[in-house]
Design a protein around this motif. Structure first.
Motif, short mmCIF file in Angstrom:
data_model
loop_
_atom_site.label_atom_id
_atom_site.label_comp_id
_atom_site.label_asym_id
_atom_site.label_seq_id
_atom_site.Cartn_x
_atom_site.Cartn_y
_atom_site.Cartn_z
N GLU A 35 0.71 -0.96 -0.06
CA GLU A 35 -0.43 0.10 0.09
C GLU A 35 0.57 1.06 -0.16
O GLU A 35 0.48 2.03 -0.23
N SER A 39 1.15 5.25 -4.36
CA SER A 39 0.86 7.03 -4.76
C SER A 39 0.80 7.15 -6.17
O SER A 39 1.54 6.63 -7.00
N ARG A 58 -15.44 0.13 2.77
CA ARG A 58 -15.32 1.68 3.58
C ARG A 58 -14.26 1.69 4.28
O ARG A 58 -13.16 3.11 3.95
N GLU A 61 -11.23 1.27 1.10
CA GLU A 61 -11.18 2.52 0.58
C GLU A 61 -10.41 3.83 0.64
O GLU A 61 -9.44 4.27 0.33
N ASP A 62 -10.22 4.40 2.26
CA ASP A 62 -9.76 4.99 3.46
C ASP A 62 -8.37 4.97 3.30
O ASP A 62 -7.56 5.61 3.05
N CYS A 64 -6.44 3.29 0.63
CA CYS A 64 -6.61 3.30 -0.16
C CYS A 64 -6.12 5.16 -0.35
O CYS A 64 -4.86 5.63 -1.22
N ASN A 65 -7.18 5.50 -0.22
CA ASN A 65 -7.00 7.45 -0.58
C ASN A 65 -6.02 7.78 0.22
O ASN A 65 -4.77 8.53 0.40
N THR A 66 -5.60 7.56 1.68
CA THR A 66 -4.39 7.65 2.96
C THR A 66 -3.04 7.30 2.18
O THR A 66 -2.42 7.91 2.59
N GLY A 68 -2.23 7.60 -1.33
CA GLY A 68 -2.33 8.42 -2.12
C GLY A 68 -3.33 7.89 -3.86
O GLY A 68 -2.82 8.53 -4.31
N ASN A 70 -5.05 6.86 -6.43
CA ASN A 70 -6.38 7.35 -7.25
C ASN A 70 -7.35 6.68 -7.40
O ASN A 70 -7.45 5.38 -8.49
N LEU A 71 -8.24 6.20 -6.87
CA LEU A 71 -9.42 5.21 -6.75
C LEU A 71 -10.00 5.86 -8.21
O LEU A 71 -10.61 6.82 -8.04
N ASP A 74 -16.18 4.22 -6.43
CA ASP A 74 -16.20 2.75 -5.43
C ASP A 74 -15.93 1.68 -5.97
O ASP A 74 -16.00 1.04 -7.01
#
Ligand code: FMN
Length: 98
Positions: A35, A39, A58, A61-62, A64-66, A68, A70-71, A74
């Motif tokens: 992970e 980024s 959820r 996804e968090d 992945c967003n943390t 960096g 690019n999701l 959804d």
């Protein structure tokens, strides 16, 4: 170097296990390892679940967003086996990754 470095776009799939977590024996250790390298990459998530409400997705996804990432959309969720809608969403996810 992890294989992840060789790709700009990656789809990850994993069902809800434990108590609303990623499968802990193989998948979560692998994902934890990569992970930090996600980024800026196009990432798509998919997986099936049973009785929950999608909390595992959820949280994933968090993460992945943390990291960096690019999701691209959804995460695609299938209740047990994928129905026609989930199959259509999976096809959309694959196209969006190209
Ligand atoms: C040990 C175990 C734990 C599970 N934990 C959850 C959970 O926390 N939430 C949920 O919605 N479904 C849970 N499920 C249901 C699975 O996510 C569901 O059956 C899924 O479709 C299994 O995918 P697979 O056939 O690819 O392993 C669990 C299933 C098992 C066997």
């Amino acid at each position: 170097m992890s294989k992840v470095a060789e790709y700009d776009a990656i789809a990850f799939g994993c069902p809800a296990m434990g108590a609303e977590v990623l499968e802990e024996g193989e998948f979560d250790p692998m994902f934890t390892e990569v992970e930090g390298s996600l980024s800026g990459k196009k990432i798509g998530l998919f997986g099936s679940y049973g009785w929950g409400d999608g909390q595992w997705m959820r949280d994933w996804e968090d993460r992945c967003n943390t990291a960096g990432a690019n999701l691209i959309m959804d995460g695609v969720m299938a209740n047990n086996a994928p129905d026609d809608d989930a199959i259509t969403e999976c096809k959309g996810l694959g196209k969006a990754l190209c």
